[in-house]
Design an enzyme around this catalytic site. Sequence first.
Site, PDB file in Angstrom:
ATOM      1  N   GLU A  99      -0.054   2.071  -3.610  1.00 12.89           N
ATOM      2  CA  GLU A  99      -0.827   0.819  -3.565  1.00 12.89           C
ATOM      3  C   GLU A  99      -1.548   0.627  -2.241  1.00 12.89           C
ATOM      4  O   GLU A  99      -1.651  -0.486  -1.727  1.00 12.89           O
ATOM      5  CB  GLU A  99       0.062  -0.393  -3.894  1.00 12.89           C
ATOM      6  N   HIS A 149       7.865  -4.763  -2.092  1.00 13.87           N
ATOM      7  CA  HIS A 149       8.920  -3.792  -2.378  1.00 13.87           C
ATOM      8  C   HIS A 149       9.615  -3.427  -1.075  1.00 13.87           C
ATOM      9  O   HIS A 149       9.036  -3.556   0.009  1.00 13.87           O
ATOM     10  CB  HIS A 149       8.343  -2.511  -2.998  1.00 13.87           C
TER      11      HIS A 149
END
Length: 440
Positions: free
Chosen positions: A49, A272
């Site tokens: 990402e 995360h």
Amino acid sequence: MTTSAPIRLRVFSLNCWGIRYLSKNCRERFVLIGDLLTQEQLDLALLQEVWCEKDFLFLKKKLGSVYPFSHYFKSGFIGSGLAVFSRHRIHDAFLYRYSLNGYPYMAQHGDWFGGKAVGKVLLNISGLNVHVFVTHLHAEYCREKDSYLPHRVVQAWELHQFIRHTSAGADVVILGGDLNMHPDDLGTRLLRNYTGLLDSFSEAANFEGCEEGFTHISENPFTHSDGLVPFGGGVRIDYILFKGSGEVDVSCESLCTTKGPVPGLPFPYSDHEALTAEFLFTPTKKGNGCKEREFGCIPDKLPELVNTVNEARTEVKVGLHCSERMRHTAARTGIMGLVLLVLELAIAAVPLFALGAEQPFPKASFYLLGALCFAVLLSTLMLYIFYSMEVKALQGTEDQMRLALSSLQERIKEYPKALSSDHLRNSLDSKDSVHLKQES
């Protein structure tokens, strides 16, 4: 292989959640990620990402003195988001884009525009061929009614195929990334059982970090904690998987995760948690047989693998049925739009053949209705093309699974024969040894 001394390798993996102008504290977090990687002095960093190439270039400049080698995998409309930073020279790189990756009309999810893929880099570390993979699979937005499950299963299937077919000559294989699957999910089991990859969390001699190795936790201010409550406040969806070969034994010495906010700041590095695994590569006696932990060398795993592939094939069939139904719906809607457009053209042609005085004609309504019919026709045509591509991808995967099942079942049939021959050989060897002892 030119080395005989054990080698240590530290691997880092993080889903950076780097959506510019949408992700919170995006620029500040990339600065902190760069500081963390500089401080840790790792061997390899696998990032997901990193959607904006400017952020990759920023990290490349910031980390150039510590990680002189890097690669950014470009794919899709906004990019795959995959990046690798390494202390060791990258000799080769390759990207495989998954055939299925969500739906373009689900713009709020955005997976389709990202072009999800698996990237591979080839490293040579002290004479060892180390094949490194980084990937990011389709997200799970609703576990109870997961419409993307067939796509994620297909991605897991293609991922295992890509790893198996491109790492035949590898001494060490490492996979890092956000799989968006729990440890016992179908796709995770399919990937691990077929490739023989081991989970660093399960194999680590020492672990430090979030409870149960969670990488998506409710304490993270960037996450929606409501969806994590049924799972005890966290899930483990990010992994570092590995396996050795017949020439190199690989063990995971330690694994650690970040735990919430950056020290001294109110926000973490990402939505995360990051993973850091330390591996020990120990060269073994060359030519000691087939690559270990490969399904072909562990017959006991074959029945479990057959069940997993059968389960995956069933899920793909369910997705195929839904996709065919949606394609038929798009076709019927498109035919209706075409009929309406033809009728409107026919109505518009009536005044041209009318006799007598000029007939009043509602041009505004005609143009509006025509534009609507054309929009319906065009959109349904695009949907029909998309669903046709999805059907072919699902059919292709189902065909591959059918062939794989046939091959696995043949291996199971041959397994008892192999056991019998091994047992006979062992008994003969033992008799020979006894006979030699008696003669001596």
